[in-house]
Design a protein around this motif. Structure first.
Motif, short mmCIF file in Angstrom:
data_model
loop_
_atom_site.label_atom_id
_atom_site.label_comp_id
_atom_site.label_asym_id
_atom_site.label_seq_id
_atom_site.Cartn_x
_atom_site.Cartn_y
_atom_site.Cartn_z
N ASP A 122 0.81 -1.22 0.00
CA ASP A 122 0.00 0.00 0.00
C ASP A 122 0.85 1.26 0.00
OD1 ASP A 122 -2.36 -1.46 0.02
OD2 ASP A 122 -2.43 -1.56 2.21
N GLY A 123 2.06 1.17 0.51
CA GLY A 123 2.95 2.32 0.57
C GLY A 123 4.39 1.85 0.62
N PRO A 124 5.34 2.77 0.56
CA PRO A 124 6.74 2.38 0.62
C PRO A 124 7.10 1.74 1.96
CG PRO A 124 6.52 4.77 0.77
CD PRO A 124 5.17 4.24 0.44
N VAL A 125 7.93 0.73 1.89
CA VAL A 125 8.37 0.02 3.09
C VAL A 125 9.68 0.66 3.56
CG1 VAL A 125 9.10 -2.19 4.04
CG2 VAL A 125 7.28 -2.10 2.31
N ARG A 126 9.67 1.18 4.76
CA ARG A 126 10.88 1.79 5.30
C ARG A 126 10.88 1.73 6.82
NH1 ARG A 126 9.99 7.54 6.53
NH2 ARG A 126 7.91 8.21 5.92
N LEU A 127 12.04 1.93 7.38
CA LEU A 127 12.17 1.94 8.83
C LEU A 127 11.62 3.26 9.37
CD1 LEU A 127 13.38 -0.02 10.93
CD2 LEU A 127 15.47 1.35 10.86
N ARG A 128 10.81 3.17 10.42
CA ARG A 128 10.15 4.35 10.97
C ARG A 128 10.42 4.47 12.46
NH1 ARG A 128 5.56 6.18 8.11
NH2 ARG A 128 5.22 5.09 6.14
N GLY A 129 10.09 5.64 12.99
CA GLY A 129 10.10 5.83 14.43
C GLY A 129 11.38 6.44 14.95
N GLU A 130 11.24 7.47 15.78
CA GLU A 130 12.41 8.16 16.33
C GLU A 130 13.26 7.24 17.19
OE1 GLU A 130 13.50 11.23 15.60
OE2 GLU A 130 11.91 11.17 14.10
N ILE A 131 12.65 6.20 17.73
CA ILE A 131 13.40 5.27 18.57
C ILE A 131 14.51 4.57 17.78
CG2 ILE A 131 11.91 3.26 18.15
CD1 ILE A 131 12.23 2.56 21.11
N ASN A 132 14.34 4.52 16.45
CA ASN A 132 15.32 3.84 15.61
C ASN A 132 16.40 4.77 15.07
OD1 ASN A 132 14.25 1.12 15.56
ND2 ASN A 132 12.53 1.96 14.40
N ARG A 133 16.27 6.07 15.29
CA ARG A 133 17.19 7.01 14.65
C ARG A 133 18.64 6.79 15.07
NH1 ARG A 133 16.32 11.22 11.72
NH2 ARG A 133 14.11 11.33 12.29
N GLU A 134 18.88 6.65 16.34
CA GLU A 134 20.26 6.52 16.83
C GLU A 134 20.90 5.22 16.38
OE1 GLU A 134 22.78 6.58 21.03
OE2 GLU A 134 20.68 7.23 20.98
N GLN A 135 20.10 4.15 16.31
CA GLN A 135 20.67 2.85 15.97
C GLN A 135 20.83 2.64 14.46
OE1 GLN A 135 18.21 3.23 18.26
NE2 GLN A 135 19.48 2.81 20.06
N PHE A 136 19.88 3.18 13.68
CA PHE A 136 19.87 2.83 12.27
C PHE A 136 20.01 4.01 11.32
CE2 PHE A 136 17.37 -0.39 14.52
CZ PHE A 136 18.04 -1.54 14.15
N GLY A 137 19.69 5.21 11.76
CA GLY A 137 19.68 6.33 10.84
C GLY A 137 21.01 7.04 10.73
N ASN A 138 21.12 7.89 9.70
CA ASN A 138 22.32 8.73 9.57
C ASN A 138 21.94 10.21 9.50
OD1 ASN A 138 21.24 8.84 6.98
ND2 ASN A 138 23.20 8.70 5.96
N LEU A 139 20.69 10.53 9.91
CA LEU A 139 20.26 11.92 9.99
C LEU A 139 19.95 12.29 11.43
CD1 LEU A 139 17.76 12.22 6.95
CD2 LEU A 139 20.19 12.88 7.04
N VAL A 140 20.35 13.49 11.82
CA VAL A 140 20.02 13.98 13.15
C VAL A 140 19.39 15.36 13.01
CG1 VAL A 140 21.85 12.69 14.31
CG2 VAL A 140 22.31 15.00 13.49
N ASP A 141 18.58 15.72 13.98
CA ASP A 141 17.88 17.00 13.97
C ASP A 141 18.90 18.14 14.04
OD1 ASP A 141 16.28 19.20 14.42
OD2 ASP A 141 14.91 18.13 15.77
N VAL A 142 18.78 19.07 13.11
CA VAL A 142 19.70 20.21 13.09
C VAL A 142 19.62 21.03 14.37
CG1 VAL A 142 20.17 22.42 11.93
CG2 VAL A 142 19.78 20.37 10.58
N THR A 143 18.45 21.03 15.00
CA THR A 143 18.25 21.81 16.22
C THR A 143 19.28 21.47 17.29
OG1 THR A 143 15.89 21.90 15.76
CG2 THR A 143 16.59 22.47 17.99
N GLY A 144 19.68 20.21 17.35
CA GLY A 144 20.64 19.79 18.36
C GLY A 144 22.08 20.02 17.97
N VAL A 145 22.32 20.46 16.72
CA VAL A 145 23.69 20.62 16.22
C VAL A 145 23.98 22.08 15.89
CG1 VAL A 145 25.35 19.88 14.47
CG2 VAL A 145 23.60 18.28 15.27
#
Length: 350
Positions: A191-214
């Motif tokens: 029904d839609g694109p399959v991708r990893l979701r959820g902020e809980i996964n950002r630190e473990q799997f993502g390579n983007l961080v919120d600019v606000t903290g940087v």
């Protein structure tokens, strides 16, 4: 019978002759080649002879067959035959290829041997609509690297020419050239694109961080730059791309291509005319810059930044975790990639 692989770049024979081993005969010549496509004629009849008689096969079976052909010198069950298969589509901008199809749902988990979709048979097919969807396709399958190897052996044996592969998919592995051409999409199974979701996964799997903290001081500037660039895109692709460092020739080529990412963004803006009222969030790309294995991903001074607008009522679990998603998905979130020029201004990086 197969026709020769497309060879790009033949020359600097003197340089390579000087660099080759003394075992190479003095009369031998060397040429740089970059095989990236081939033609083949399927059998006149039987399984795989036509799209209507396509052989149903799993992606992993294609890879296993190619491995067995090389290891045991067997005839392929699928090479130069029409096949029917199911897999997850991932957009690529490499040579003339349109994407890859993998048994893995997430592009980050896709194997290097995932077959390439060389072209679509229907010109109205749009990659953005297929991105990270599971799809069923029919197409003509062939093993580019096997043909390139055979061509190289013939060139050396018959003409005394040593072909040195310096580009194209086969440069990165003998199983990296599994091709499916003249592809027709039969159905979309998700029904839609399959991708990893959820902020809980950002630190473990993502390579983007919120600019606000940087770099919190630039968030407002990024939002303005993102809005301005997308407003410009809504007036026309040429105007949007004129703000980049692209040449007029590259801009003209991009405007003519209705299946590139800029065109996908423009269509998304048309579908969501109220995109500007959505929540804005900016993300900066991180990477491994330190030689110390204890140091994780960090943003660099000139890392890519993505300015993103939410297209739904709530994007709390939809903001992109990876730069891949930010650059290839525009369903719930619409992102534009920005970079800081030498004057400190933020410009679009398509």
């Amino acid at each position: 019978m197969t026709r020769p692989v497309l060879i790009i770049g033949a020359g600097i024979a003197g340089l390579w002759a000087a660099l080759t081993s003394p075992l190479v005969a003095q009369e031998s010549q060397a040429s740089i080649v970059m095989p990236n496509s081939a033609q083949c004629e399927p059998p006149a009849e039987g399984p795989g002879a036509t799209p209507e008689t396509a052989i149903s096969v799993y992606i992993d079976q294609l890879v296993g067959d190619a491995e067995d052909v090389r290891e045991f010198d067997l005839d392929s069950e699928y090479d130069c035959r029409w096949i029917r298969t199911v897999g997850y589509f991932a957009w690529v901008d490499y040579w003339h290829y349109r994407g890859r199809i993998s048994s893995a749902a997430l592009p980050e988990l896709s194997a290097a041997t995932a077959p390439w979709i060389e072209n679509f048979s229907e010109t109205e097919t749009r990659r953005h609509e297929l991105q990270q969807h599971q799809i069923e396709i029919v197409g003509l399958y062939y093993d580019l690297c096997r043909r390139a190897d055979e061509h190289a052996r013939r060139a050396e044996a018959e003409d005394g020419v040593i072909l040195i592969n310096m580009g194209g998919p086969c440069h990165y592995g003998s199983l990296n050239g599994l091709m499916i051409r003249d592809v027709r999409v039969l159905s979309t199974l998700t029904d839609g694109p399959v991708r990893l979701r959820g902020e809980i996964n950002r630190e473990q799997f993502g390579n983007l961080v919120d600019v606000t903290g940087v770099r919190p001081d630039i968030v407002q500037t990024l939002e303005s730059a993102s809005r301005d660039s997308l407003r410009l895109l809504s007036t026309g692709e040429a105007e949007y791309l004129a703000t980049t460092n692209w040449s007029p020739e590259a801009i003209a080529e991009a405007v003519a291509d209705e299946d590139d990412w800029t065109s996908a963004l423009a269509r998304t803006l048309l579908r969501h005319p109220d995109w500007g009222i959505g929540k804005f969030q900016a993300f900066i790309k991180t990477d491994f810059y330190s030689d110390d294995p204890a140091v994780g991903r960090e943003p660099a001074e000139h890392s890519d930044i993505f300015g993103c607008f939410c297209l739904t009522a709530d994007c709390s679990d939809s903001w992109p975790l990876s730069s891949w998603d930010a650059q290839h998905l525009a369903d719930e979130v619409l992102c534009v990639r920005l970079h800081e020029d030498q004057t400190g201004a933020w410009q679009v990086r398509p």
